[in-house]
Design a protein around this motif. Structure first.
Motif, short mmCIF file in Angstrom:
data_model
loop_
_atom_site.label_atom_id
_atom_site.label_comp_id
_atom_site.label_asym_id
_atom_site.label_seq_id
_atom_site.Cartn_x
_atom_site.Cartn_y
_atom_site.Cartn_z
N ALA A 143 23.15 7.94 17.44
CA ALA A 143 23.19 6.50 17.19
C ALA A 143 23.18 5.94 15.69
O ALA A 143 23.03 4.84 15.49
N GLN A 144 22.92 6.83 14.88
CA GLN A 144 22.86 6.68 13.34
C GLN A 144 23.98 6.59 12.64
O GLN A 144 24.04 5.68 11.85
N GLU A 145 24.84 7.54 12.72
CA GLU A 145 25.95 7.59 11.98
C GLU A 145 27.09 8.41 12.27
O GLU A 145 26.90 9.33 13.34
N THR A 146 28.47 8.23 11.96
CA THR A 146 29.52 8.85 12.08
C THR A 146 29.66 9.94 10.96
O THR A 146 29.67 9.63 9.75
N LYS A 147 29.53 11.10 11.43
CA LYS A 147 29.72 12.33 10.49
C LYS A 147 30.16 13.73 11.30
O LYS A 147 30.21 13.64 12.55
N ALA A 148 30.47 14.60 10.51
CA ALA A 148 30.95 15.80 10.84
C ALA A 148 30.44 16.83 10.10
O ALA A 148 30.26 16.85 8.97
N VAL A 149 29.97 18.03 10.61
CA VAL A 149 29.27 19.01 9.98
C VAL A 149 30.16 20.21 10.20
O VAL A 149 30.10 20.77 11.50
N VAL A 150 30.37 21.09 9.40
CA VAL A 150 31.17 22.19 9.34
C VAL A 150 30.12 23.47 9.67
O VAL A 150 29.09 23.62 8.78
N ASN A 151 30.06 24.38 10.62
CA ASN A 151 29.43 25.15 10.96
C ASN A 151 30.16 26.58 10.86
O ASN A 151 31.20 26.68 10.53
N LEU A 152 29.42 27.85 11.02
CA LEU A 152 29.94 28.91 10.84
C LEU A 152 31.07 29.29 12.00
O LEU A 152 32.34 29.75 11.50
N ASP A 153 30.68 28.91 13.24
CA ASP A 153 31.93 28.99 14.25
C ASP A 153 32.25 27.81 14.90
O ASP A 153 32.72 27.91 16.06
N SER A 154 31.94 26.82 14.58
CA SER A 154 32.32 25.39 15.08
C SER A 154 32.06 24.28 14.26
O SER A 154 31.79 24.41 13.10
N LEU A 155 32.45 23.08 14.76
CA LEU A 155 32.51 21.97 13.79
C LEU A 155 31.64 20.87 14.82
O LEU A 155 32.06 20.70 15.96
N TYR A 164 33.94 2.20 8.88
CA TYR A 164 35.33 2.54 8.25
C TYR A 164 35.10 3.83 7.07
O TYR A 164 35.76 4.75 7.30
N GLU A 165 34.12 3.72 6.45
CA GLU A 165 33.96 4.65 5.29
C GLU A 165 33.64 5.97 5.91
O GLU A 165 33.90 6.94 5.60
N GLN A 166 32.64 5.86 6.96
CA GLN A 166 32.24 7.08 7.58
C GLN A 166 33.26 7.63 8.64
O GLN A 166 33.46 8.79 8.48
N LEU A 167 34.09 6.65 9.31
CA LEU A 167 35.42 7.44 9.81
C LEU A 167 36.45 7.94 8.92
O LEU A 167 36.84 9.17 9.35
N ILE A 168 36.54 7.48 7.63
CA ILE A 168 37.56 8.22 6.64
C ILE A 168 37.03 9.67 6.43
O ILE A 168 37.60 10.60 6.25
N ASP A 169 35.62 9.59 6.12
CA ASP A 169 34.74 10.96 5.84
C ASP A 169 35.14 11.98 6.88
O ASP A 169 35.60 13.08 6.62
#
Length: 303
Positions: free
Chosen positions: A51-63, A177-182
């Motif tokens: 519920a905090q933010e929209t984001k994506a984090v790249v991991n070794l074997d997943s996103l 929208y800034e978070q979606l663009i990221d």
């Protein structure tokens, strides 16, 4: 709930997912994810604070990542939130509400894919979260136009509360929208090579669409600022008119006040005190002063 990404989103059992052959979509609750995450070849600890933010984090074997989506009927209110984890085999969506289930149901009913892929599914999923935004922004612009017309007609006495509400909603959307663009750029980067190169265009299309929506939000926020300045200028004009009227009235009565003060001294040897025509003459002089002042102010366009 499990789905295979075929010509449409096809419900299936876990055994069908494990058999391979098609990329999959898994919709789980947080507890189901904790109980079944060993099934998936993704050695990650998914962030459940969605519920905090929209984001994506790249991991070794997943996103992995989270989605925090404003409710389009109450942008400043509680948000829809869910987590996700994906690799080249498919995506796991973790949601304790019915929000994601509704999105998947809409995709299942509306979408048929000639070239089914995980990338196309993700594009359709993300696109559904902003599908109402163009109409939403058009309505807010219409509301701002009505406020502007009311201000120009002089019907607005104070800063409208509705403008504050619109301004707050636009601020929330701008951040979203800034978070979606990221997020879209992170997916398009394809650091782990989970996506096919020819399908990265879907993420580029999504990012471009969100960028256009962000430009609309920026334009409307500037419009709100212009309306605030217009409102202030209208209030200044109204105050200037009031001050002009007060100044004219004061200027007219200033010589009359002088006459009243002059003859109110009642010195013993003032000849007008004994003259029988003094009262009507003073009246005529006072009326003449008022008429001359009014003519003068009209000529100078001060009235």
């Amino acid at each position: 709930m499990y789905y295979l990404i075929k010509e449409s989103l096809t419900p299936c059992a876990w055994e069908d997912v494990r058999a391979g052959g098609c990329q999959y979509v898994a919709l789980l609750t947080a507890q189901e994810w904790l109980d079944a995450r060993e099934r998936f070849d993704m050695e990650i600890d998914m962030d459940m604070d969605a519920a905090q933010e929209t984001k994506a984090v790249v991991n070794l074997d997943s996103l992995t990542g989270t989605m925090s989506i404003p409710d389009r009927d109450d942008i400043g209110g509680p948000r829809h939130g869910f987590s996700f984890a994906l690799d080249e085999k498919g995506v796991v969506l973790v949601d304790d509400t019915d929000y994601v289930a509704g999105l998947l149901d809409a995709i299942n009913r509306r979408k048929k894919w000639r070239l089914p892929s995980l990338e196309r599914f993700l594009y359709d999923l993300l696109e559904l979260t902003i599908s109402r935004d163009l109409q939403l922004l058009e309505r807010s612009e219409h509301r701002l136009n009505l406020i502007e017309e009311a201000i120009l007609r002089g019907e607005v006495e104070a800063y409208p509360k509705e403008m504050n509400d619109i301004r707050g909603d636009l601020l929330d959307l701008r951040v979203h929208y800034e978070q979606l663009i990221d997020l879209g750029q992170e997916l398009e980067e394809n650091e782990n090579g989970f996506f096919r190169e020819e399908n990265l265009r879907y993420f580029h299309l999504f990012t471009e669409r969100v960028t256009r929506l962000q430009d609309m939000v920026t334009g409307q926020r500037e419009y709100v600022m212009q309306l605030r300045d217009l409102m202030q200028s209208q209030l200044d004009v109204r105050q200037n008119r009031i001050m002009t009227v007060l100044t004219v009235v004061t200027s007219i009565f200033l010589p009359l006040t002088l006459i009243a003060g002059w003859y109110g001294m009642n010195f013993r040897y003032m000849p007008e005190l004994e003259w029988k025509y003094s009262y009507p003459v003073v009246i005529l002089i006072s009326v003449a002063i008022v008429i001359v002042c009014l003519i003068w102010f009209k000529k100078k366009k001060w009235m």
